[in-house]
Scaffold this motif. Sequence first.
Motif, mmCIF file in Angstrom:
data_model
loop_
_atom_site.group_PDB
_atom_site.id
_atom_site.type_symbol
_atom_site.label_atom_id
_atom_site.label_comp_id
_atom_site.label_asym_id
_atom_site.label_seq_id
_atom_site.Cartn_x
_atom_site.Cartn_y
_atom_site.Cartn_z
ATOM 1 N N ASP A 49 -9.725 1.324 2.789
ATOM 2 C CA ASP A 49 -9.367 1.198 4.114
ATOM 3 C C ASP A 49 -8.309 2.195 4.685
ATOM 4 O O ASP A 49 -7.857 2.291 5.695
ATOM 5 N N ILE A 50 -7.794 2.810 3.636
ATOM 6 C CA ILE A 50 -6.721 3.843 3.884
ATOM 7 C C ILE A 50 -7.338 5.030 3.914
ATOM 8 O O ILE A 50 -7.886 5.777 2.937
ATOM 9 N N ASP A 51 -6.820 5.919 4.748
ATOM 10 C CA ASP A 51 -7.305 7.394 4.711
ATOM 11 C C ASP A 51 -6.066 7.976 3.994
ATOM 12 O O ASP A 51 -4.983 8.220 4.617
ATOM 13 N N ASP A 52 -6.199 8.491 2.848
ATOM 14 C CA ASP A 52 -5.268 9.200 2.080
ATOM 15 C C ASP A 52 -4.844 10.669 2.960
ATOM 16 O O ASP A 52 -3.764 10.987 2.551
ATOM 17 N N SER A 53 -5.626 11.272 3.746
ATOM 18 C CA SER A 53 -5.174 12.478 4.178
ATOM 19 C C SER A 53 -4.142 12.104 5.444
ATOM 20 O O SER A 53 -3.560 13.320 5.795
#
Length: 142
Positions: A49-53
């Motif tokens: 659920d987390i967008d690393d960018s």
Amino acid sequence: MPKVSIKTISETEEFEDLILKIIEAKNSIEGWKKHLDVLEQRLIQSYSDIDDSTSDFEGIENLESDAFKVKFNHKLTRNVDKEKADEVLRLHGWKPEDLFSVKYGYSATLYRSLNDEGRNAVLDSMTTKRAKTSVEITAKEN
């Protein structure tokens, strides 16, 4: 200080066979590491659920299926602008050394530029132990 030893080997068949196997293994490892990185990125992009960018989230995210548990450990990299941090912290009455830890690195070039007294002081402050010997292989040009 670094030393260099050069030996010539007369019976080279076994030696060269071993070198070829090492090169093949290193190439295989590199290929598999790249493949693993691609697969892990696909997993992260598809199921996290987390967008690393773009996210500033730091922590653990868990995902489960019938057969597997996956733990995504999201981390942030932090870099400090030393001059700016010193200025801001001192402005508020804080000591930078109370907040930041300093890691000392060794520079052989700077060490060689010291006088005997400086070299002895550095040697007194250091401990040394043997590190793993690395192997670098290059093909000879004929």
